[in-house]
Structure formats: structure tokens, C-alpha cells
Design a protein around this motif. Structure first.
Motif, PDB file in Angstrom:
ATOM      1  N   CYS A 107      88.819  68.043  14.414  1.00 29.71           N
ATOM      2  CA  CYS A 107      90.190  67.681  14.050  1.00 29.71           C
ATOM      3  C   CYS A 107      90.421  66.193  14.317  1.00 29.71           C
ATOM      4  O   CYS A 107      90.985  65.478  13.483  1.00 29.71           O
ATOM      5  N   GLY A 108      89.980  65.748  15.483  1.00 25.53           N
ATOM      6  CA  GLY A 108      90.175  64.345  15.854  1.00 25.53           C
ATOM      7  C   GLY A 108      89.532  63.418  14.841  1.00 25.53           C
ATOM      8  O   GLY A 108      90.134  62.431  14.391  1.00 25.53           O
ATOM      9  N   LEU A 109      88.315  63.762  14.449  1.00 26.93           N
ATOM     10  CA  LEU A 109      87.584  62.911  13.508  1.00 26.93           C
ATOM     11  C   LEU A 109      88.283  62.880  12.153  1.00 26.93           C
ATOM     12  O   LEU A 109      88.414  61.828  11.526  1.00 26.93           O
ATOM     13  N   ILE A 110      88.769  64.046  11.721  1.00 26.07           N
ATOM     14  CA  ILE A 110      89.439  64.096  10.413  1.00 26.07           C
ATOM     15  C   ILE A 110      90.745  63.301  10.452  1.00 26.07           C
ATOM     16  O   ILE A 110      91.062  62.538   9.537  1.00 26.07           O
ATOM     17  N   PHE A 111      91.481  63.449  11.548  1.00 23.73           N
ATOM     18  CA  PHE A 111      92.718  62.678  11.671  1.00 23.73           C
ATOM     19  C   PHE A 111      92.421  61.180  11.613  1.00 23.73           C
ATOM     20  O   PHE A 111      93.106  60.418  10.922  1.00 23.73           O
ATOM     21  N   ALA A 112      91.391  60.771  12.354  1.00 22.24           N
ATOM     22  CA  ALA A 112      91.038  59.351  12.371  1.00 22.24           C
ATOM     23  C   ALA A 112      90.647  58.886  10.977  1.00 22.24           C
ATOM     24  O   ALA A 112      91.060  57.813  10.522  1.00 22.24           O
ATOM     25  N   ALA A 113      89.885  59.727  10.279  1.00 22.01           N
ATOM     26  CA  ALA A 113      89.437  59.352   8.940  1.00 22.01           C
ATOM     27  C   ALA A 113      90.628  59.188   8.000  1.00 22.01           C
ATOM     28  O   ALA A 113      90.700  58.225   7.228  1.00 22.01           O
ATOM     29  N   VAL A 114      91.585  60.122   8.087  1.00 25.97           N
ATOM     30  CA  VAL A 114      92.764  60.033   7.226  1.00 25.97           C
ATOM     31  C   VAL A 114      93.493  58.713   7.480  1.00 25.97           C
ATOM     32  O   VAL A 114      93.863  57.987   6.553  1.00 25.97           O
ATOM     33  N   TYR A 115      93.649  58.383   8.740  1.00 25.62           N
ATOM     34  CA  TYR A 115      94.361  57.168   9.117  1.00 25.62           C
ATOM     35  C   TYR A 115      93.658  55.935   8.568  1.00 25.62           C
ATOM     36  O   TYR A 115      94.262  55.051   7.958  1.00 25.62           O
ATOM     37  N   ILE A 116      92.338  55.895   8.800  1.00 26.67           N
ATOM     38  CA  ILE A 116      91.580  54.712   8.405  1.00 26.67           C
ATOM     39  C   ILE A 116      91.536  54.581   6.892  1.00 26.67           C
ATOM     40  O   ILE A 116      91.754  53.502   6.337  1.00 26.67           O
ATOM     41  N   VAL A 117      91.322  55.705   6.205  1.00 25.35           N
ATOM     42  CA  VAL A 117      91.234  55.641   4.743  1.00 25.35           C
ATOM     43  C   VAL A 117      92.565  55.209   4.146  1.00 25.35           C
ATOM     44  O   VAL A 117      92.611  54.347   3.253  1.00 25.35           O
ATOM     45  N   LEU A 118      93.666  55.746   4.659  1.00 29.53           N
ATOM     46  CA  LEU A 118      94.963  55.371   4.085  1.00 29.53           C
ATOM     47  C   LEU A 118      95.255  53.893   4.325  1.00 29.53           C
ATOM     48  O   LEU A 118      95.793  53.206   3.454  1.00 29.53           O
ATOM     49  N   ASN A 119      94.889  53.405   5.485  1.00 32.79           N
ATOM     50  CA  ASN A 119      95.093  51.982   5.747  1.00 32.79           C
ATOM     51  C   ASN A 119      94.232  51.121   4.833  1.00 32.79           C
ATOM     52  O   ASN A 119      94.659  50.071   4.350  1.00 32.79           O
TER      53      ASN A 119
END
Lengths: 319, 524
Positions: free
Chosen positions: A289-301
Motif C-alpha cells: 500500500c505504501g509503495l502504491i501511494f508513493a507511486a501515485v503521488y510521484i506520478v501525479l506530480n
């Protein structure tokens, strides 16, 4: 002319990947230094020395941390997050359903709130310092200030319990039709819209106003263009970069930050899944979950950065 | 059973309350008698409809395997599709279910259960004694993770005997029929050894769409054998861990029944004419434990002084807002069969308390440790008790402990602390778990050889009158010499929509002892 643009975008993507890798290290380390032994947490008080050792070998916990990190990362890159400690389910499959639900809610909240925020932002510039502007300002300030659980409960009370227009809980399950789904998520969606529309609208207003004081807008005014046309054709395109930034941040919030909304509306998304797993010390699920959340954040930025560069040619030539 | 209470689920339930409460609170099914208690006007069940139940106590990590049940929601759903050999009746006595009758040898060591004929599993297979034997064997296997392992500890062997099953015990136990009512022990085809999570049983509802932690749905099984149960076409159990979400869902008509209503909002919910609150006094208890072998509490005069100084009415009213029944310093209340109702209720008597305290000669402050995880309101309860003790001249000092680690660092480690028990199906189980000298969880350090002898004797006693007498004497012993300072037993507070008919008040567990989906019907 084209190559510097691609190089810039490539750089941003590379930075994103490095960032994600660094975050993966942090997540792994963080879950390793959690107090308590995983095997002990799984077996509870029934643990004996032998059963503890057996569980450690079964989970590969006897290997050094760096090796386990390597294996985990290798799997994660290929979309394999391993199995849940608690019920042995395949985590990628379980997350698939959950992420789908979270994205569904986020998508509709975004579809409603982004155009609404842009429209309201432009309106408040158009009618700057009038009653409408002030009302918009007060209303959005208050919706932004209200915590989600308060506005959520308020909506539940008014539209669920009193008026009975919408379901109080957003129950979603497999095999549900699209219209039933949309009806079910009406209230959580409204809660999210209330939370984010204010930020985006105020940012839009500020960004446009900032541009409105520049010389070319004055020129446009002197040319005798209508106020709406000035804002639409001249101010908005130049204000787009900061607006995209704030929209991206809010979209990330829609995926990453909706834990509270998911809990109060009993919505089976990622947030609830992670909360459950933390309570049971289901480390691989928490890591995933943590990794997916981080990925979403980074990709959107990343998308926001790239979009801003594309939208504003001046950003392509940083000084 | 090593379910030490150290796990906190999101709903705030400790494992001990679930395993203890539910394991033992077990089961029940209303046969004729139960229906007789439903309100007369609603007495004819209406068939059909989709019953929706919003429940706290469910996680995505839950499983359909009955051996692994710990949470409320899957436990309730477990009864929708599966059935146990025997049920607990409303009066706490064993009632036939898949076993239609049973007999025991004179020494209460060998039990023969006759298995009901004409019962089919949802996969079409006919129920056999072999399925029943294998089910028990699966849960008895020392390698099992089953929560019923401890309950079945006294069983030496199980075997089939034609259409019956024979259970041989290693020691006499008159309560055996009640032991096999444990909610983990629903009978599965082949004992569920091959496919423990298949969800195939003999219950009134077939397992449909299941998403652990989200939703469990079942549809009526056409071949169900018992026409008195299972009135609706389909059941949805929806996990709603958030208290407010749950009560809002009931008030908005989204669900028909909810569990665990916060006492603080009961009066608010009562104002809604579409909502009916259902409370029942259960066996769970909130308690302050004194170690009978440590510090000032070693002296029975100190223990007696503290017991006499406690104003139970005030505590019940202010801490539990009245949703509790007063305790009497022994862990049994009228929800148990053979409850010794003639034991006098202890009342607050500051003068007597003062007398005993003086007599003890103790002058040091008495340290009471408490934390919110011990039970909801435990810190307030400790503070209120401190004031009550002051009236008797007893200096009690309340120490608030952190919730984290309370069960491993304070409970059963410090000589005077707040705690709670979920209760057990029988007096024997309750006493064996927490009052027998060698019990793992003897959390009052009550070491009393005479009591131990009486407990083992009562366990093998088949003469009910004699047994009741023994339980009376044991209750008196614990009340007057034990280390339990027991202000109250908690109520189960559930709520239902006014369209739900046929609700049966059952003290064996919450939600009509988890049988609500089997017993109720929806107003047409």
C-alpha cells in the motif's frame, strides 16, 4: 527546439524513478524497525520456539534484510507484492479490487471538482470584489476548513438520515451496475468535492489575478476586449502552471488521503485495506500500500510538471 | 486457549472478548420455546425479503474457515451457513440441533450423540456421523490454529457408531453438550479438512458473494431441514466498523439491524420511531482484580474493605449509563444456567468497610491501575471508586496506564488493576479459566485447594440439584474470599428497524446470540 523539451521531461521521469526507489527503501526499513517480531505477531501467545523458527523460514525471515529487500523490490517491479501474512491471499489481486474502488471514487470526485473549481475561480475573478466573489470566498474557506469527518457526517445526517435521498454508507461490491455504484458513492464523492474544490478554486483565482496585473493584460484591456475574453484567452493560459500543480496535489490527495472518508462511509478502498492490515501487522500489505501511494503521488506530480512545461513555453528554458 | 487479550481490532474489541465472549457464548437456536417469546402479534413469520445487517468487527484479513473466526461479522455469517451439533437454549441449557439427542455414561465420561437424519449440505451431500467426527477431529488436532482447541482439550477420542458419534473424555464433564456448542465447531462435509474455507454447511443460507471485511451475502437454501428458521430470501452482512456510520445506516433505512450501539447515543436513537433498541444483560463483566497473594491484598480484610466500599449502583449509572447489571464479586450472573440466585447482593457499606480496613492494619495507599483498553470507561470508573473508597477512609491512588502494552505489562502483572472478561458458556468454563489454581489466566491469584476440588467435582456431577448446590458454595467462596472486585456485567446493545419482526432476546451473545438472521423476518 524539440530536444531540450524531451530532455527536460526525461530528467523529470528519471528523478521520479529515483525518488520512488528511495521511498521503497524507506518503506522497507520502516516496516523492519517496527517493534515486535513478525512471526511472534502471527502466532501470538501460542508461539513455541519451534513454531517461531518454522514461520520465520516459511516467510523467509531468516535471510538478511538486504536480501529480502532485493527480493521484495524485484517482485514489486513486476507487480508481485507477495502474499498476505494473515490470510495468504495474493496481495496484488486484493489491492487490484481496492485500488479500483478508490480510483473510481477519486475519478468522479475529480470529474466534478476540477471543472467546477476552474469555473468558480474564473467567476470570482470576473466579479472580483462583488457580493458573488465574497460569498464564494466565504463558502470555500469554510468547506476547506471543515475536516472531512465533519462534513461527511453532516452530509450523512442531512441527506442520508433526515431526507433519505442518498445511502448513508457507500456500499460497493462486485457485480454492481454503474448507476447503482454512482448512486452509492454520491455522499463520499460530495464530501471529497467539498474538501478539494475550495483549494483549487482559490488557487485558480489567485493565479489569474496575478497575471491580470501584467502589461499584456493591460494592452488587451486597452484594445477593448471583453473581460471574459481577457481572462479566457490571455490570463488563464498563463496561469495554468500553478493551477495544474494544485490540481495534481489534490488528485493525489483523492487517492492517498481518503482514509477518513473511506472509513466513515464504509467504502472498501485502499485506505480501509491499509488500516486493517496495520492493525494485524500484515507487513507485506502495508509495504505494498505504501509503495502504491508513493507511486501515485510521484506520478501525479510528474504529470503536473510535464503538463506545466508543455503549457508554458517559458518553463522550457529555465534560467 | 491462549487468547491473551493483546490484540486490538479496529472496532476496539479485544480478542479475549471475542474468543471468550463469543467462543463461549456460543450458540443457540430457538426451537418452539424461543418463538413463544416473540411478541404474539408478530408471531407468524413472513417469508422473503433481503435482510441487511450492519456490523462492527470485520476485517479484510478475515477468513471463511470456522476454525479461524475471531471477529463479530464473520461469526454471525458463520451461523447463516453452518450449524453446530448442539445449541445453547435461551435458558443456557443444551438444545438439539444437528445432534437430535444425546446420552452419557454414568460417570459422564462417554457421550453418545445421535445425528439427525435427512439433513443435507449445500453441495447436496447428506450429513453423516462421519462428517461430525471429522469436524471435531480437525479442531482437536494439536497442530490446528482453531480457536476451539482449548475447549476440546478434555476430549480423548471421537468415533462413529452407526448413525451416532461417540465422544470419550479423559475426565468426567457433565457440560460436554455445551462445549460442542462452540461457534467454531460448525459441521462441514468431511470435517472441512480438504477445503476449510469452502463455506459449505447445513445452515439455512447458502454462501453467495463474500468479500471479507466488506460484505458477506447468503441466499436461502431450498433444502434446509428446519422450517422454523431462516425466513428471508437473502441475508447481507455488511461490515461497518465506524460507530456513526453504522447508526446512520440504520436510521437511514439502509440496513435493518446493527450491533454494538454506543450507550451514549441510545437515547438519541430512541427518538427515531423507525428504530428499536434491543438490550440484553450478557455474561461479560468489567472488573478490578486484586492479587490474593500479594501486598496489602494478601489480607482478606483489605479485600473485604474495598468490596464493601464500592457503590455499584453509582458506578453502573455513571459509567455504563445504566446499560449494565450490578455485579456481586463473583463472575457469574443470571445469564448462566444454575446461577445461585440466593447469594445475597453485596451493597455499599462505608462503616463496615472502615471497620475491616482498620482491622487489617494497613495504612499505605492502595494503588489501582487502569487504562481505557481495560474497558470503556475504566479510568473514570477507577476515579469514581477512589472517591467512594475515600468515604470509608481508604486511600486509593489511581494510576492511569498507557493503552499500549496494558495487557502484557499491567494486567495479570500488577496486584490491583482494571480488566474485563467476555464470559463463558458455563460456570465451569468461567471458573476453570480464571479461578482454578492452575488456570493460565488466574488473574486474581485465587489459589484455593478447596475451591479446586469443588470445581472438579461439580464438573462430573450429573445430578443438577447437587451441582447447583456446589456452584452456590463456589460462588460464596469467590465472593467472600476472592480477589474480584466486580461492579457490573455489561449489556449487549443492538438496534433494529421497526420492520424487523420476531426478534428473540437471547443473553448468550449479541445480536440474539448471532442468530438474528435465522430468527427474524421482515414485515411485508
Amino acid at each position: 527546439m524539440r530536444s531540450p523539451l524531451f530532455r527536460l521531461i526525461g530528467q523529470r521521469i528519471a528523478i521520479g524513478i529515483i525518488l520512488l526507489w528511495a521511498v521503497s527503501g524507506l518503506i522497507f526499513t520502516g516496516t523492519q524497525i517496527l517493534p515486535g517480531d513478525v512471526a511472534q505477531a502471527i502466532l501470538g501467545q501460542q508461539a513455541t520456539k519451534d513454531s517461531l523458527a518454522a514461520v520465520r523460514i516459511e516467510l523467509g525471515l531468516n535471510k538478511p534484510a538486504i536480501v529480502r529487500y532485493g527480493e521484495w523490490l524485484e517482485g514489486a517491479v513486476q507487480g508481485d507484492f507477495g502474499r498476505s501474512y494473515v490470510n495468504q491471499d495474493d496481495i496484488a489481486t486484493a489491492i487490484g479490487h481496492r485500488l479500483g474502488n478508490t480510483l473510481f471514487l477519486a475519478f468522479w470526485a475529480a470529474v466534478i471538482s476540477v471543472p467546477l473549481a476552474l469555473l468558480l475561480g474564473m467567476l470570482s475573478v470576473l466579479y472580483r470584489d462583488t457580493l458573488l466573489d465574497r460569498i464564494l470566498s466565504i463558502v470555500t474557506l469554510s468547506t476547506v476548513s471543515l475536516p472531512e469527518f465533519f462534513s461527511g457526517y453532516l452530509l450523512i445526517y442531512i441527506f442520508g438520515v433526515q431526507l433519505r435521498w442518498f445511502p448513508a454508507s457507500a456500499l460497493i461490491y462486485n457485480g454492481m451496475g454503474i448507476w447503482d455504484r454512482l448512486y452509492a458513492i454520491a455522499l463520499p464523492c460530495a464530501t471529497l468535492v467539498l474538501v478539494i474544490v475550495g483549494y483549487m478554486m482559490r488557487m485558480t483565482r489567485a493565479a489569474i489575478l496575478n497575471v491580470m496585473s501584467s502589461a499584456y493584460v493591460e494592452t488587451a484591456e486597452l484594445k477593448g476586449l471583453s473581460k471574459f475574453r481577457i481572462i479566457w484567452r490571455h490570463a488563464l493560459p498563463n496561469a495554468v502552471a500553478p493551477i495544474i500543480q494544485v490540481i495534481a496535489l489534490n488528485l493525489a490527495y483523492l487517492v492517498v488521503g481518503v482514509v477518513v472518508v473511506e472509513v466513515i462511509f464504509v467504502y472498501p478502498g485502499m485506505g480501509q485495506y491499509m488500516v486493517d492490515s496495520v492493525a494485524k501487522r500484515d507487513v507485506p500489505v502495508v509495504q505494498a500500500c505504501g509503495l502504491i501511494f508513493a507511486a501515485v503521488y510521484i506520478v501525479l506530480n510528474l504529470v503536473a510538471d510535464v503538463a506545466a512545461i508543455l503549457a508554458n513555453p517559458r518553463l522550457r528554458h529555465p534560467r | 486457549m491462549s487468547d491473551i487479550p493483546n490484540v486490538l481490532t479496529p472496532s476496539g474489541l479485544k480478542r479475549r472478548s471475542l474468543l471468550g465472549g463469543a467462543a463461549a457464548f456460543g450458540l443457540a437456536v430457538p426451537f418452539a420455546g424461543a418463538l413463544g417469546r416473540a411478541r404474539a402479534a408478530d408471531a407468524t413469520p413472513v417469508k422473503g425479503g433481503n435482510l441487511k445487517i450492519g456490523m462492527s468487527g470485520g476485517q479484510s484479513s478475515d477468513s471463511l474457515d470456522p476454525a479461524l473466526l475471531t471477529n463479530y461479522a464473520p461469526t454471525l455469517f458463520n451461523y447463516c451457513w453452518g450449524e453446530t451439533l448442539i445449541n445453547v437454549g435461551l435458558d443456557g441449557t443444551p438444545q438439539p440441533n444437528l445432534a437430535e439427542s444425546w446420552t452419557s455414561s454414568k460417570d459422564a465420561k462417554i457421550w453418545t450423540l445421535k445425528i439427525r437424519k435427512g439433513v443435507t449440505f449445500h453441495n447436496g451431500q447428506t450429513l453423516t456421523a462421519d462428517d461430525c467426527v471429522k469436524t471435531l477431529q480437525r479442531h482437536m488436532d494439536p497442530k490446528t490454529k482453531s480457536g476451539a482447541l482449548g475447549v476440546l482439550g478434555g476430549i480423548a477420542s471421537v468415533a462413529t457408531d452407526g448413525d451416532a458419534m461417540v465422544i470419550t473424555l479423559s475426565g468426567a464433564n457433565a457440560d460436554l453438550p455445551l462445549l460442542v456448542t462452540d461457534y467454531h465447531l460448525v459441521v462441514q462435509p468431511g470435517g472441512g479438512i480438504d477445503k476449510p474455507t469452502a463455506g459449505i454447511g447445513t445452515g439455512p443460507y447458502k454462501v453467495g458473494n463474500v468479500q471479507p471485511g466488506v460484505r458477506y451475502s447468503g441466499t436461502k437454501y431450498a433444502g434446509y431441514w428446519n422450517s422454523e428458521l431462516g425466513h428471508v430470501d437473502s441475508v447481507d452482512v455488511i461490515v461497518m466498523n465506524d460507530d456513526t456510520a453504522r447508526s446512520a445506516a440504520l436510521q437511514s433505512g439502509q440496513v435493518h439491524i446493527i450491533n454494538q450501539v454506543d450507550p451514549k447515543i441510545v437515547s438519541f436513537m430512541k427518538r427515531n420511531p423507525r428504530v428499536v433498541i434491543e438490550t440484553v444483560a450478557g455474561r461479560g463483566q468489567n472488573i478490578f482484580n486484586m492479587f490474593c497473594d500479594t501486598g496489602p491484598f494478601k489480607n482478606n480484610d483489605v479485600r473485604m474493605a474495598l468490596k464493601l466500599a464500592m457503590d455499584r449502583e453509582q458506578l453502573t449509572k455513571q459509567i455504563m449509563l445504566g446499560y449494565a447489571s450490578i455485579g456481586n464479586d463473583f463472575p457469574i450472573n443470571k445469564a448462566y444456567p444454575l446461577f445461585p440466585s440466593d447469594i445475597p447482593q453485596r451493597t455499599c457499606d462505608p462503616d463496615q468497610a472502615k471497620f475491616f480496613y482498620k482491622k487489617s492494619g494497613n495504612t499505605d495507599p492502595i494503588v489501582l491501575r487502569s487504562a481505557e483498553v481495560a474497558f470503556s470507561g475504566a479510568v473514570d470508573a477507577a476515579t469514581l471508586f477512589q472517591q467512594q473508597a475515600q468515604k470509608a477512609g481508604i486511600p486509593v491512588q489511581v494510576v492511569r496506564e498507557p493503552d499500549d502494552g496494558y495487557w502484557s505489562n499491567v494486567w495479570n502483572k500488577k496486584p490491583f488493576s482494571a480488566s474485563y472478561w467476555g464470559g463463558r458458556a458455563t460456570q465451569d468454563q468461567m471458573y476453570s479459566t480464571a479461578y482454578l489454581s492452575k488456570a493460565d489466566w488466574n488473574d486474581t491469584h485465587f489459589f484455593h485447594p478447596e475451591f479446586d476440588t469443588m470445581l472438579l467435582q461439580a464438573r462430573g456431577e450429573l445430578d443438577t440439584a447437587k451441582r447447583a448446590e456446589m456452584y452456590h458454595d463456589m460462588g460464596m467462596l469467590v465472593r467472600d474470599q476472592g480477589g474480584s472486585l466486580l461492579p457490573f456485567f455489561n449489556d449487549f446493545i443492538d438496534a433494529r428497524s421497526s420492520t424487523v419482526m420476531g426478534w428473540v432476546t437471547d443473553a448468550n451473545g449479541p445480536l440474539s446470540n448471532y442468530q438474528a438472521p435465522l430468527r427474524v423476518w421482515l414485515k411485508a
